[in-house]
Motif scaffolding. Structure first.
Motif, short mmCIF file in Angstrom:
data_model
loop_
_atom_site.label_atom_id
_atom_site.label_comp_id
_atom_site.label_asym_id
_atom_site.label_seq_id
_atom_site.Cartn_x
_atom_site.Cartn_y
_atom_site.Cartn_z
N SER A 180 0.83 -1.21 0.00
CA SER A 180 0.00 0.00 0.00
C SER A 180 0.86 1.26 0.00
N TYR A 181 1.94 1.22 0.75
CA TYR A 181 2.84 2.38 0.79
C TYR A 181 3.50 2.57 -0.58
N GLY A 182 3.85 1.46 -1.24
CA GLY A 182 4.41 1.56 -2.58
C GLY A 182 3.43 2.18 -3.56
N LYS A 183 2.18 1.80 -3.44
CA LYS A 183 1.16 2.37 -4.31
C LYS A 183 0.95 3.85 -4.00
N TYR A 184 0.95 4.19 -2.72
CA TYR A 184 0.73 5.58 -2.30
C TYR A 184 1.87 6.49 -2.77
N THR A 185 3.10 5.97 -2.71
CA THR A 185 4.27 6.77 -3.08
C THR A 185 4.70 6.54 -4.53
N ASP A 186 3.97 5.64 -5.23
CA ASP A 186 4.32 5.28 -6.61
C ASP A 186 5.77 4.79 -6.68
N ASN A 187 6.11 3.90 -5.76
CA ASN A 187 7.47 3.38 -5.67
C ASN A 187 7.42 1.85 -5.78
N SER A 188 7.84 1.32 -6.92
CA SER A 188 7.77 -0.13 -7.16
C SER A 188 8.68 -0.92 -6.23
N HIS A 189 9.66 -0.26 -5.62
CA HIS A 189 10.56 -0.94 -4.68
C HIS A 189 9.76 -1.58 -3.55
N PHE A 190 8.74 -0.90 -3.05
CA PHE A 190 7.96 -1.44 -1.94
C PHE A 190 7.02 -2.56 -2.41
N PHE A 191 6.57 -2.48 -3.68
CA PHE A 191 5.80 -3.59 -4.24
C PHE A 191 6.64 -4.86 -4.20
N SER A 192 7.88 -4.75 -4.69
CA SER A 192 8.77 -5.91 -4.76
C SER A 192 9.05 -6.47 -3.37
N ARG A 193 9.27 -5.58 -2.43
CA ARG A 193 9.56 -6.05 -1.06
C ARG A 193 8.35 -6.77 -0.47
N SER A 194 7.17 -6.28 -0.78
CA SER A 194 5.95 -6.92 -0.28
C SER A 194 5.82 -8.35 -0.80
N ILE A 195 6.01 -8.53 -2.11
CA ILE A 195 5.88 -9.85 -2.72
C ILE A 195 7.02 -10.77 -2.26
N CYS A 196 8.23 -10.25 -2.17
CA CYS A 196 9.37 -11.05 -1.70
C CYS A 196 9.14 -11.54 -0.28
N LEU A 197 8.53 -10.70 0.54
CA LEU A 197 8.22 -11.10 1.91
C LEU A 197 7.26 -12.28 1.91
N LEU A 198 6.22 -12.21 1.10
CA LEU A 198 5.25 -13.32 1.02
C LEU A 198 5.91 -14.59 0.51
N GLU A 199 6.83 -14.44 -0.44
CA GLU A 199 7.52 -15.61 -0.99
C GLU A 199 8.43 -16.27 0.03
N SER A 200 8.84 -15.53 1.06
CA SER A 200 9.75 -16.07 2.07
C SER A 200 9.02 -16.79 3.21
N ILE A 201 7.69 -16.70 3.22
CA ILE A 201 6.89 -17.26 4.31
C ILE A 201 6.23 -18.56 3.84
N PRO A 202 6.26 -19.61 4.65
CA PRO A 202 5.60 -20.87 4.24
C PRO A 202 4.11 -20.64 3.99
N ALA A 203 3.56 -21.46 3.10
CA ALA A 203 2.13 -21.35 2.78
C ALA A 203 1.28 -21.59 4.02
N GLU A 204 0.16 -20.89 4.07
CA GLU A 204 -0.78 -21.10 5.17
C GLU A 204 -1.39 -22.50 5.06
N THR A 205 -1.90 -22.99 6.16
CA THR A 205 -2.43 -24.36 6.18
C THR A 205 -3.90 -24.38 6.57
N ASN A 206 -4.66 -23.41 6.08
CA ASN A 206 -6.09 -23.40 6.37
C ASN A 206 -6.81 -24.41 5.47
N ARG A 207 -8.10 -24.59 5.72
CA ARG A 207 -8.86 -25.63 5.02
C ARG A 207 -8.94 -25.39 3.52
N ILE A 208 -8.96 -24.12 3.09
CA ILE A 208 -9.03 -23.84 1.66
C ILE A 208 -7.75 -24.25 0.96
#
Length: 425
Positions: A351-379
């Motif tokens: 959201s901060y990347g979108k607010y500031t129009d800075n793709s660097h924060f977009f990349s950091r957001s996605i990289c963070l998600l890629e570093s975390i194991p998948a959730e284990t909910n029923r879906i």
């Protein structure tokens, strides 16, 4: 037949292309179906067609019946004056634009291959967990991967819009906005509402003034949560009550009602009092948390901001004020930290990347998600059963979006996987 399917057929040119005629039996060639418009106005823009010997460029509107033009109010809307082609399944009524002229009408029904409609009906009429459950294994994994990538971005975009609304209510204060987002996440589904009400009743700037004293942070948080309103005999709770009375008067605070907090089916380590004590410890240990998150580039370092917090000794053997309990882990567990990183930190960065129009924060957001194991909910587990595996949180978040926004609503034509199945021979 529905409008979504006709949109899909038009958008991807799945109708027969030869010897096309308008409703007036004029030869028509679809040079370009244009671009789908998800905003107000005609369905497709930059459409290019040749009718007879004349080439037209403008917009196209899609309807099941031509009379839908009138029913949707387009005849009096000047935004539809540039519609050069009305694409309909049934031509049941002559209609006019706001300027009094009549656009050409293309009845698409005779040109739709039978298998397209058959495959679509097979999907939306079945009662499986998801419409394509039986066909999914036959879809090339590259289309599934493409679908999940789109779903992830769509989910992050939706969440960033919610953050933008919250930021607007907070008059552009990112620190306060992040604080409310973090409180919501500390509610861990069952107590999202009371945690948010608590955050709104106790601004972050007040907590920041007292961040050097864990005792005062606890007095403020437990007091505003309504947990210090009842008479007490416990010495520590009595001292918190006394401190809160002073701080409440100083800042003119009004606590929320304690009955809002839920305990049903919660394990003791997830009780509201334990989460509040952990939250107090986090604020005590990590001043100016949002600024630190913006400055912290590596996912491992972001995780460390939330790991290793230690709530005060009192709450390590009390899961409610004045009620002793078995030993409670002092800090947040790994799953709790993952939850915060997924639902608060990654969303805030995006959201901060979108607010500031800075793709660097977009990349950091996605990289963070890629570093975390998948959730284990029923879906996520159910998708795994039918052949869609997720190894990290970026794909598990995408699956949640896919299930809620597409599979449950049977929007197969808007899904890359569903579209592939419908268009299969």
């Amino acid at each position: 037949m529905n409008e979504d399917l006709i949109n899909f057929i038009w958008r991807f040119r799945l109708f027969r292309q030869k010897t096309l005629l308008t409703s007036r039996n004029e030869p028509i060639e679809i040079i370009s179906p244009g671009f789908y418009n998800s905003h107000a106005g005609p369905d497709f823009t930059d459409v290019k067609v040749r009718i007879g010997s004349t080439t037209w460029i403008g917009s196209a509107e899609i309807h099941i019946r031509a009379s839908d033009w009138e029913r949707h109010g387009h005849s009096g809307d000047k935004a539809y004056n540039n519609v050069i082609l009305h694409v309909v399944y049934e031509n049941d009524l002559r209609m006019l634009r706001a300027d009094g002229t009549e656009p050409s009408v293309f009845v698409i029904k005779p040109y739709i291959p039978e298998n397209i409609q058959e495959h679509y009906l097979q999907l939306i009429r079945n009662m499986n967990w998801i419409p394509c459950e039986k066909q999914l294994s036959r879809v090339d994994p590259i289309y599934v991967e493409d679908c999940l990538q789109r779903m992830l971005i769509e989910r992050m975009e939706e969440k960033s819009e919610q953050v933008a609304e919250l930021l607007n209510r907070n008059q552009g204060d990112w620190s306060e906005t992040f604080y409310i987002l973090l409180c919501r996440t500390f509610g861990f589904k069952l107590n999202v509402l009371p945690f948010e009400l608590l955050a709104r009743s106790l601004p972050m700037r007040i907590l920041e003034r007292h961040r050097d004293s864990l005792f005062q942070l606890e007095a403020l948080l437990f007091g505003q949560a309504g947990f210090l309103e009842e008479p007490a005999s416990d010495e520590y709770i009595l001292s918190l009550q006394e401190e809160y009375r002073y701080l409440r008067h100083k800042y003119s605070l009004t606590p929320i009602e304690s009955y809002l907090w839920k305990y049903l089916r919660l394990r003791p380590q997830n009780f509201p009092a334990v989460r509040l004590a952990q939250f107090a410890s986090l604020i005590h240990r990590s001043p100016h948390l949002f600024s630190r998150i913006l400055e912290t580039r590596e996912p491992v370092a972001l995780r460390k901001l939330f790991e290793g917090i230690s709530m005060s000794s009192y709450w390590q053997n009390h899961n409610k004020p004045g009620k002793e309990s078995a030993k409670i882990a002092a800090g947040l567990g790994r799953e709790s930290v993952n939850n915060i990183l997924i639902n608060t930190v990654s969303v805030a960065l995006y959201s901060y990347g979108k607010y500031t129009d800075n793709s660097h924060f977009f990349s950091r957001s996605i990289c963070l998600l890629e570093s975390i194991p998948a959730e284990t909910n029923r879906i996520v587990l159910k998708y795994r059963e039918i052949g869609v595996k997720s190894m990290s949180a970026d794909s598990s978040q995408a699956l949640l979006q896919l299930k809620k926004k597409y599979c449950d609503q049977k929007k197969c034509v808007n899904c890359a996987v569903g579209a592939r199945i419908i268009n299969s021979a």
